[in-house]
Design an enzyme around this catalytic site. Sequence first.
Site, PDB file in Angstrom:
ATOM      1  N   GLY A  24       0.948  -1.258  -0.065  1.00  0.00           N
ATOM      2  CA  GLY A  24       0.160  -0.420  -0.023  1.00  0.00           C
ATOM      3  C   GLY A  24       0.604   1.037   0.015  1.00  0.00           C
ATOM      4  N   PRO A  28       4.805  -5.158  -1.889  1.00  0.00           N
ATOM      5  CA  PRO A  28       4.932  -4.179  -2.203  1.00  0.00           C
ATOM      6  C   PRO A  28       4.051  -4.332  -3.996  1.00  0.00           C
ATOM      7  CG  PRO A  28       6.747  -4.773  -2.505  1.00  0.00           C
ATOM      8  CD  PRO A  28       6.197  -5.298  -1.470  1.00  0.00           C
ATOM      9  N   ARG A  69       1.876  -1.928  -6.436  1.00  0.00           N
ATOM     10  CA  ARG A  69       1.735  -0.566  -7.407  1.00  0.00           C
ATOM     11  C   ARG A  69       3.718   0.143  -7.268  1.00  0.00           C
ATOM     12  NH1 ARG A  69      -2.280   2.789  -7.382  1.00  0.00           N
ATOM     13  NH2 ARG A  69      -3.204   1.683  -5.727  1.00  0.00           N
ATOM     14  N   ARG A 112      -8.774   3.339 -14.602  1.00  0.00           N
ATOM     15  CA  ARG A 112      -8.568   3.805 -13.215  1.00  0.00           C
ATOM     16  C   ARG A 112      -9.329   5.254 -13.273  1.00  0.00           C
ATOM     17  NH1 ARG A 112      -3.876   5.123 -11.048  1.00  0.00           N
ATOM     18  NH2 ARG A 112      -4.761   4.727  -9.246  1.00  0.00           N
ATOM     19  N   CYS A 167     -16.922   3.933 -26.596  1.00  0.00           N
ATOM     20  CA  CYS A 167     -18.511   4.879 -26.397  1.00  0.00           C
ATOM     21  C   CYS A 167     -18.811   5.483 -24.760  1.00  0.00           C
ATOM     22  CB  CYS A 167     -19.179   4.029 -27.332  1.00  0.00           C
ATOM     23  SG  CYS A 167     -20.404   4.420 -28.049  1.00  0.00           S
ATOM     24  N   TYR A 199      -1.745  -1.446 -12.416  1.00  0.00           N
ATOM     25  CA  TYR A 199      -3.343  -0.969 -12.002  1.00  0.00           C
ATOM     26  C   TYR A 199      -4.132  -0.704 -13.916  1.00  0.00           C
ATOM     27  CZ  TYR A 199      -2.642  -2.706  -7.957  1.00  0.00           C
ATOM     28  OH  TYR A 199      -2.221  -3.429  -6.743  1.00  0.00           O
TER      29      TYR A 199
END
Length: 433
Positions: free
Chosen positions: A249, A292, A294, A331, A362, A391
């Site tokens: 995090g 870990p 990200r 995201r 669309c 992500y």
Amino acid sequence: MLVSKNLAVNEQGHLTAGGVDTVELAKQYGTPLYVMDEGLIREHCRSFKESMDRYYGGEGLVCYASKAFCCKAMCRIMLEEGLGLDVVSEGELYTALSVGFPPEKLCFHGNNKTDSELSFALEKGVGRIIVDNIYELDRLNRLAEQTGRNANIMYRIKPGIDAHTHNFIMTGQIDSKFGFALETGEAYEAVKKAIECSHINLVGLHCHIGSQIFDIDPFVRAAEVMLTFIAKIKDELGFEVKELNLGGGFGIKYTEEDAPVAYDKYMEKVSEKVKEVCAEKKVKLPFILIEPGRSIAAPAGITLYTVGGRKEIPNIRTYVSIDGGMCDNPRYALYQSKYDVEVANKANLPKSETVTVAGKCCETGDLIGEGMPIQPVEPGDILAVLATGAYNYSMSSNYNRIPKPAVVMLRDGKSRVVVKRETLDDIIRNDLD
């Protein structure tokens, strides 16, 4: 100032990543294109591993959270750097095993693992299955008994910590789909049951309080709460919990507004609290794991697009349309996540405009961002969205039947494709006449 240390501007005024001209990458491989800097990925891995060795005397394991970005090349990098892997599905587990990843260094997560997934994990000898609820414990014990195996598990615990992050990525509080609650006594009762199970070996406890967290205090508090619970288990049940997984995090720099703390500082402060509580509670220092994801992958990645159009609505906004969108980066649609953008072929120019970057799907909500400062931009320009290594590829879809982009890995000034661009034949591959 660019948000990632591997980015720069060359003499042609072009954005570079890992020393490679991104405009040339767009020409060579086409757009949309995910670009990952292997050198920076490895640097992040080594930073975490060195901190673990320094503050816990080598009694720990850094497990890359592969949900951030998973492919065979990424798993090989983690294997070569001596990390473990956090996997959350049969697919991620299969990918890891396909490159010879040692199963004993895998942590298998998930709040609703199927019997098929649990059986596969047992068959392959996964080192730690993180059990999320009592129903999973019962099923896993039954499956292990049927196959004559014992399952090493960790319990996922909700430590009740407010991580000061987006509601969708807060996972440590009582109102979460993940884990056992401490406040209600649920976690304590679950530990008692696990100890009694015939084919379950409770090796440790796990917590994860959320994602993109910039404060150190929530991590320190989570460690204190978890170790206090471990001491309670020892004192009241006579059972020693040998491992503690403190999750991940750690926040990263997506924009100039973000101010993440150096990861080494997280490790130092948390380790101090771990040692303090262990001494105070007379608990043996557990083997420490962290996860870990990200923070290893995101800063090492960018996504390149070609600008297809520009639509100016006087006194309202200017839309800049790109050849990708929410299908390769959902995201903003999910979390209103902020990014920095650069016109890769004009990166030496000042950002004199403010635009909304719109995707080609669309959907009115198909945006990469609103109110984004950018260099003067026009159709044909190459637009780079920064810090997209986590992500983006892993959450991509074929919405509107759009093929997924290729992933290119950079190393020592050279590039190679590690995930092929999907073709139209790939789109209809599983269709039946």
